[in-house]
Design a protein around this motif. Structure first.
Motif, mmCIF file in Angstrom:
data_model
loop_
_atom_site.group_PDB
_atom_site.id
_atom_site.type_symbol
_atom_site.label_atom_id
_atom_site.label_comp_id
_atom_site.label_asym_id
_atom_site.label_seq_id
_atom_site.Cartn_x
_atom_site.Cartn_y
_atom_site.Cartn_z
ATOM 1 N N THR A 327 0.835 -1.206 0.000
ATOM 2 C CA THR A 327 0.000 0.000 0.000
ATOM 3 C C THR A 327 0.870 1.257 0.000
ATOM 4 O O THR A 327 0.639 2.182 -0.785
ATOM 5 N N ALA A 328 1.865 1.285 0.866
ATOM 6 C CA ALA A 328 2.759 2.451 0.927
ATOM 7 C C ALA A 328 3.414 2.696 -0.436
ATOM 8 O O ALA A 328 3.489 3.839 -0.913
ATOM 9 N N LEU A 329 3.854 1.622 -1.054
ATOM 10 C CA LEU A 329 4.540 1.782 -2.338
ATOM 11 C C LEU A 329 3.574 2.208 -3.440
ATOM 12 O O LEU A 329 3.933 2.996 -4.315
ATOM 13 N N LYS A 330 2.338 1.716 -3.367
ATOM 14 C CA LYS A 330 1.328 2.107 -4.347
ATOM 15 C C LYS A 330 1.039 3.612 -4.237
ATOM 16 O O LYS A 330 0.971 4.327 -5.235
ATOM 17 N N VAL A 331 0.910 4.095 -2.998
ATOM 18 C CA VAL A 331 0.627 5.524 -2.785
ATOM 19 C C VAL A 331 1.812 6.373 -3.234
ATOM 20 O O VAL A 331 1.651 7.396 -3.897
ATOM 21 N N LYS A 332 3.000 5.935 -2.897
ATOM 22 C CA LYS A 332 4.196 6.681 -3.282
ATOM 23 C C LYS A 332 4.288 6.794 -4.810
ATOM 24 O O LYS A 332 4.557 7.866 -5.365
ATOM 25 N N HIS A 333 4.037 5.686 -5.470
ATOM 26 C CA HIS A 333 4.080 5.640 -6.922
ATOM 27 C C HIS A 333 3.059 6.605 -7.520
ATOM 28 O O HIS A 333 3.368 7.400 -8.405
ATOM 29 N N LYS A 334 1.853 6.567 -6.975
ATOM 30 C CA LYS A 334 0.771 7.425 -7.471
ATOM 31 C C LYS A 334 1.120 8.909 -7.254
ATOM 32 O O LYS A 334 0.943 9.738 -8.149
ATOM 33 N N LEU A 335 1.632 9.213 -6.079
ATOM 34 C CA LEU A 335 2.016 10.598 -5.782
ATOM 35 C C LEU A 335 3.101 11.065 -6.745
ATOM 36 O O LEU A 335 3.047 12.187 -7.270
#
Lengths: 353, 353
Positions: A327-335
């Motif tokens: 989840t953290a990596l998904k959000v970071k990627h999206k940001l």
């Protein structure tokens, strides 16, 4: 808005940009050719100018150095391969800057001075915005008192500056964090929510003591019981427990992080339940022991998302396999996709320069 | 000790002293001809010089302005009619300065630099020490960070300054004080005991709000219950209840005032029982209602002893007839006699220049 703000612009004769080694850009070490400067006198902001980046003359009795009326912000600008430049959510920082100013008895700045001043400055130094992935132009607005008498009272004069620093990637190795059990960053009724200089100076000793024990930073806790979690000094903290994102609610002790707010929006958008509420270290330890603590990470402008691989509280050392932090990596990627203009800016976060 | 410290002295060509109007000396407004300056680099204090008082060149990214590593002291020097000059208890301030430095992750200064540097500077500007009663030379040592990069970490370089300001009498009209019920100055584990810049900036809004209600200052209370008394921002607080002097014990939230400590010594010497312990506003209100609250006063370097004529807590407004404050006035008189060399300095408090 451009015509409203009367800025006197004096440019450098030869840019320093050609001397900048793009492959070596430590955080906040190099500054662009120009800075914005304005003076608060007789109740208004005057002498607004963009001029070559240069030292300032201040009095030995300068009241910011003696009495700490000094606040700042941290913002990032990006450039895409079409040559377009954007600032990430500068209005959030503008609002927070004025909240900090109120708490420190300092004058507010206008939207024109803060946003339009920043835009004009970046426009002039646009070539300094690094193009490489994970690189950005870090924007540092600063306001400090300039009265030169030693009576303790709010200064009547201030200086507002915006400086720009091209920065490389924050080395995002997973962090080891120690839960602070003795020192205090902020108490209710204090200045914890205000991005003022003193909050940082007071945090350095506890951070240094943690580093001596092998930890990168401390996770601040409340001043009463050292149990309720606050923030990691330069980052807000978030947990995913049983698939739900939990981050401490703000109150007046925690900085209202723009990255924190952006993460909450994105998580909600991708269907993850989010909770802003009191969370104690006991709840975290319990979730860890039950195997329901899925992810732990920091959120801040400098590092965006910092994965946490170890969290220490008293004799409990919690280890995490950050490769599972999907989840953290998904959000970071999206940001990052939003910031670098790779996907549609559906939230309207990118302010075009 | 004089020969130990290698100070480079460059004097002004024409003194500003003849332009100083001795009858108008607001606190900390005018400065003498010279200042002491030293730089901390590569782990040591260097470039120690006494030079004409002048502005400093600092970088826009100066880390004291951004991250608040800045501490100071306040000390007074006096001159008697034999032309002898003395500093009041400078060693106490020297010790406190280094305690402040430790908490703010700053380097300590040596006794030579602090005490002998101060002595030499005052020797040069000795004519600036006002002779008039209740006048003095206010001494302001200051240390601040001078690194010029934005990464949040203790600075590697610092500047130490001593500046001198001739000051007239603090207009010692009895004060009206409001007990603070919402805002917080310091919590345990924080930086309240350290004389750092941020403590003062954070206190200005509550002080301003109190002034709007007709009060001169706030009396700070603990961050948890807003009930246990701390200090008055620029002064420690003392009560005489049933003939016994009571002042809050220090812990790490209250500044260890040199005047406070001197008052305790003098009171004990004249046979008054003193207690340093937790004291709540409830105890104060109860004593007031019972008629056993004899005196309330502040203790600090600037005003020495400040009588308090009104103390407000919630809906209770306590009024005091300060003309009955015989103990406070006796101590103030004794302190002034010692400082101006009118009685024997039996405690060894006066440091000869």
């Amino acid at each position: 808005m451009t015509d409203v703000l009367d800025i006197n612009v004096s440019k450098i004769t030869a840019s320093k940009l050609k001397h900048l080694r793009q492959e070596d850009l430590p955080f906040g070490k190099y500054f662009t050719d120009h800075m914005l400067e304005a003076d608060f006198e007789n109740g208004e902001w005057r002498n607004i100018e963009i001029k070559p980046y240069q030292p300032l003359l201040i009095e030995p009795s300068n009241s910011a150095l003696h009495y700490g009326q000094a606040i700042f912000e941290g913002i990032k600008a990006f450039r895409n391969h079409d040559g377009e430049a954007y600032i990430f959510r500068p209005y959030e920082n503008f609002i927070r800057f004025n909240l900090s100013a109120q708490r420190m008895c300092m004058p507010e700045v206008s939207e024109e001075l803060f946003i339009e001043g920043m835009r004009r400055l970046i426009e002039i130094d646009k070539e300094w915005i690094p193009l490489k992935n994970d690189h950005s132009l870090y924007i540092r607005p600063l306001m400090f008192a300039t009265d030169s008498a030693l009576g303790v009272k709010p200064s009547e004069t201030y200086k507002f500056l915006i400086m720009l620093s091209p920065v490389g990637p924050f080395h995002a190795v997973p962090m080891k964090i120690a839960v602070e059990e003795h020192y205090t960053r902020a108490a209710p009724g204090g200045v914890g929510f205000s991005k003022n200089a003193g909050n940082y100076g007071g945090s350095m000793l506890p951070a240094m003591l943690a580093r001596k024990q092998g930890y990168d930073q401390v996770l601040w806790t409340d001043a009463f019981e050292h149990k309720w979690l606050q923030e990691v000094g330069m980052m807000n903290i978030g947990f995913i427990i049983n698939g739900v994102f939990i981050t401490p609610d703000l109150g007046d002790t925690i900085l209202n992080g723009v990255t924190r707010s952006s993460v909450i929006t994105i998580l909600q958008d991708i269907g993850i339940k989010t909770e802003e509420r009191r969370i104690s270290i006991d709840e975290v330890v319990e979730a860890y022991n039950k195997g329901t603590l899925n992810e732990v990470f920091g959120m801040g402008t400098a590092a965006v998302i910092s994965l946490i691989k170890e969290l220490k509280y008293k004799n409990t050392v919690m280890h995490f396999d950050t490769s599972n932090f999907t989840t953290a990596l998904k959000v970071k990627h999206k940001l990052n996709e939003i910031r670098h203009g790779l996907i549609k800016d559906k939230y309207g976060w990118m302010f075009k320069i």
